[in-house]
Design a protein around this motif. Structure first.
Motif, short mmCIF file in Angstrom:
data_model
loop_
_atom_site.label_atom_id
_atom_site.label_comp_id
_atom_site.label_asym_id
_atom_site.label_seq_id
_atom_site.Cartn_x
_atom_site.Cartn_y
_atom_site.Cartn_z
N ASP A 1 -9.02 -5.31 -3.96
CA ASP A 1 -8.39 -4.70 -2.77
C ASP A 1 -8.33 -5.68 -1.61
O ASP A 1 -7.72 -5.37 -0.58
CB ASP A 1 -9.08 -3.39 -2.37
CG ASP A 1 -10.57 -3.56 -2.11
OD1 ASP A 1 -11.13 -4.62 -2.47
OD2 ASP A 1 -11.17 -2.63 -1.54
N ASP B 1 -3.59 5.90 -1.59
CA ASP B 1 -4.16 5.37 -2.84
C ASP B 1 -5.67 5.53 -2.91
O ASP B 1 -6.23 5.74 -3.98
CB ASP B 1 -3.84 3.87 -2.97
CG ASP B 1 -2.35 3.59 -2.93
OD1 ASP B 1 -1.58 4.35 -3.55
OD2 ASP B 1 -1.95 2.60 -2.27
N VAL B 2 -6.34 5.41 -1.75
CA VAL B 2 -7.82 5.37 -1.77
C VAL B 2 -8.46 6.28 -0.73
O VAL B 2 -9.69 6.30 -0.60
CB VAL B 2 -8.34 3.92 -1.57
CG1 VAL B 2 -7.95 3.03 -2.74
CG2 VAL B 2 -7.86 3.32 -0.25
N ASN C 1 -7.85 -4.78 2.73
CA ASN C 1 -7.84 -3.32 2.58
C ASN C 1 -8.09 -2.67 3.95
O ASN C 1 -9.22 -2.68 4.44
CB ASN C 1 -8.93 -2.93 1.57
CG ASN C 1 -9.01 -1.43 1.36
OD1 ASN C 1 -8.33 -0.65 2.03
ND2 ASN C 1 -9.86 -1.02 0.43
N GLY D 1 0.76 -1.24 0.00
CA GLY D 1 0.00 0.00 0.00
C GLY D 1 0.79 1.29 0.00
O GLY D 1 1.98 1.31 0.31
N ARG E 1 -12.45 3.90 -4.06
CA ARG E 1 -12.22 2.45 -4.09
C ARG E 1 -12.38 1.92 -5.52
O ARG E 1 -11.57 1.09 -5.97
CB ARG E 1 -13.21 1.75 -3.15
CG ARG E 1 -13.10 0.23 -3.22
CD ARG E 1 -13.90 -0.48 -2.15
NE ARG E 1 -13.61 -1.90 -2.20
CZ ARG E 1 -14.44 -2.83 -2.69
NH1 ARG E 1 -15.64 -2.49 -3.13
NH2 ARG E 1 -14.06 -4.10 -2.73
N ILE F 1 -2.24 -4.31 -2.26
CA ILE F 1 -3.40 -3.83 -1.51
C ILE F 1 -3.23 -2.32 -1.34
O ILE F 1 -2.11 -1.82 -1.35
CB ILE F 1 -3.53 -4.53 -0.12
CG1 ILE F 1 -2.17 -4.58 0.60
CG2 ILE F 1 -4.15 -5.91 -0.27
CD1 ILE F 1 -2.26 -5.12 2.03
N PRO F 2 -4.35 -1.61 -1.20
CA PRO F 2 -4.25 -0.15 -1.17
C PRO F 2 -3.85 0.41 0.19
O PRO F 2 -4.09 -0.19 1.24
CB PRO F 2 -5.67 0.30 -1.54
CG PRO F 2 -6.54 -0.82 -1.10
CD PRO F 2 -5.74 -2.09 -1.24
N GLN G 1 -15.77 -7.94 3.06
CA GLN G 1 -14.37 -8.24 3.39
C GLN G 1 -14.29 -8.99 4.73
O GLN G 1 -13.52 -9.96 4.86
CB GLN G 1 -13.54 -6.96 3.47
CG GLN G 1 -12.10 -7.23 3.91
CD GLN G 1 -11.20 -6.01 3.84
OE1 GLN G 1 -10.40 -5.87 2.94
NE2 GLN G 1 -11.33 -5.11 4.81
N TRP H 1 -9.35 2.35 -7.67
CA TRP H 1 -8.33 1.33 -7.37
C TRP H 1 -8.68 0.01 -8.06
O TRP H 1 -7.83 -0.62 -8.70
CB TRP H 1 -8.22 1.13 -5.86
CG TRP H 1 -7.40 -0.08 -5.49
CD1 TRP H 1 -7.84 -1.38 -5.42
CD2 TRP H 1 -6.00 -0.12 -5.19
NE1 TRP H 1 -6.80 -2.21 -5.08
CE2 TRP H 1 -5.66 -1.46 -4.94
CE3 TRP H 1 -5.01 0.86 -5.11
CZ2 TRP H 1 -4.36 -1.86 -4.61
CZ3 TRP H 1 -3.72 0.46 -4.78
CH2 TRP H 1 -3.41 -0.88 -4.54
N LEU H 2 -9.95 -0.42 -7.91
CA LEU H 2 -10.36 -1.72 -8.47
C LEU H 2 -10.16 -1.74 -9.98
O LEU H 2 -9.72 -2.74 -10.55
CB LEU H 2 -11.83 -1.99 -8.14
CG LEU H 2 -12.20 -2.12 -6.65
CD1 LEU H 2 -13.70 -2.35 -6.48
CD2 LEU H 2 -11.42 -3.23 -5.97
#
Ligand SMILES: [Fe+2]
Ligand SMILES: [Fe+2]
Length: 278
Positions: A106, A78-79, A121, A43, A96, A73-74, A135, A99-100
């Motif tokens: 993630d 990044d997010v 994430n 990340g 998000r 992974i972020p 998740q 990122w995907l």
């Protein structure tokens, strides 16, 4: 059978702010010689992917150019940051989704001999997004189905400093309620090792019987006058050698070709440290 993972972290890449790209290029050259089975970035791939899609696209291209299998992974850069900590640039669905679309899933898992890798994430934890519950259920299932495998949990932010119930209210660690949710999902069995980034220091210590390994940044360190010292400030990465019998070693690798850069010398990237915390 040994499966070698190069855990790189906090690469902080951007076409707008290329201050740290030379270190990434040196790291990539080192990895091509070392030939790990898998490269995982835990990340902060970008300087500011949360607001600049071009940073994510650029980081993606540089990781592809390593020429080795890689996953990621972020991180908060990044997010976006957890909403309970900051509302300037909150983690949300739109960030998000960027990122995907640009980097990939993630949260994910991967089985290798003796081990189950479980990568999640940290920014999703406690977010309240539909994917937050997905998740958590994914973690629950992955741990429940791991049978005799050891579990390597990978997450951007460390869970804590020295105690699982410690909570200095800042962005350095997974915040307390989401941390408790994560620990519940991991269950009594828990993780064997938890590998993270985010603090830009290497650390290898045991908390409540679980090994916590913090990877250094390949980009920069934060000076001791700004950030407490938890471990070692280094420019490099961590090699995890996972043995088929469920044991492992984790080693700090600091290639001589990488330079130890201090963010205080690069105010153009995130501003002056005194007025803005990274
Ligand atoms: Fe970072
Ligand atoms: Fe971070």
């Amino acid at each position: 059978m040994i499966f070698r993972i190069a855990q790189i972290s906090d690469t902080h890449l951007s076409p707008r702010e290329p201050a740290f790209e030379a270190n990434f290029v040196a790291l990539a050259a080192h990895l091509r010689r070392s030939k790990p089975d898998l490269v995982i970035n835990t990340g902060d791939l970008t300087v500011d992917g949360a607001d600049h899609e071009a940073d994510l696209v650029h980081a993606r291209a540089l990781h592809d150019a390593i020429g080795l299998p890689w996953k990621a992974i972020p991180g908060n850069h990044d997010v976006g940051e957890n909403r309970e900590l900051e509302d300037r640039q909150p983690f949300d669905e739109a960030r998000r989704n960027r990122w995907l679309a640009t980097i990939g899933p993630d949260f994910w898992s991967l089985d290798v001999p003796g081990w189950r890798l479980l990568a999640i994430n940290s920014q999703l934890l406690g977010s309240g997004l539909a994917a937050d519950a997905e998740q958590t259920a994914f973690i629950d299932d992955a741990v429940g189905g791991a049978a005799g495998r050891s579990i390597l949990l990978m997450i951007h932010k460390p869970l804590c400093d020295v105690g699982l119930e410690d909570y200095p209210r800042n962005g350095r660690f997974v915040t307390l309620d989401p941390r408790r949710t994560l620990l519940r999902a991991l269950g009594a069995r828990g993780a064997t090792t938890i590998a993270c980034g985010h603090v830009h220091q290497f650390r290898d210590h045991v908390v409540a019987g679980v090994r916590h390994v913090w990877a250094p940044s390949s980009a920069f360190i934060l000076p001791a006058w700004f950030q407490p010292t938890f471990g070692e400030r280094a420019a490099g990465y961590v090699e995890h050698a996972l043995n088929g019998d469920g044991t492992a070693t984790a080693t700090l690798i600091a290639p001589e070709t990488m330079r130890l850069l201090d963010i205080a010398d690069h105010p153009e990237v995130y501003g002056q440290l005194a007025r803005k915390r990274v």
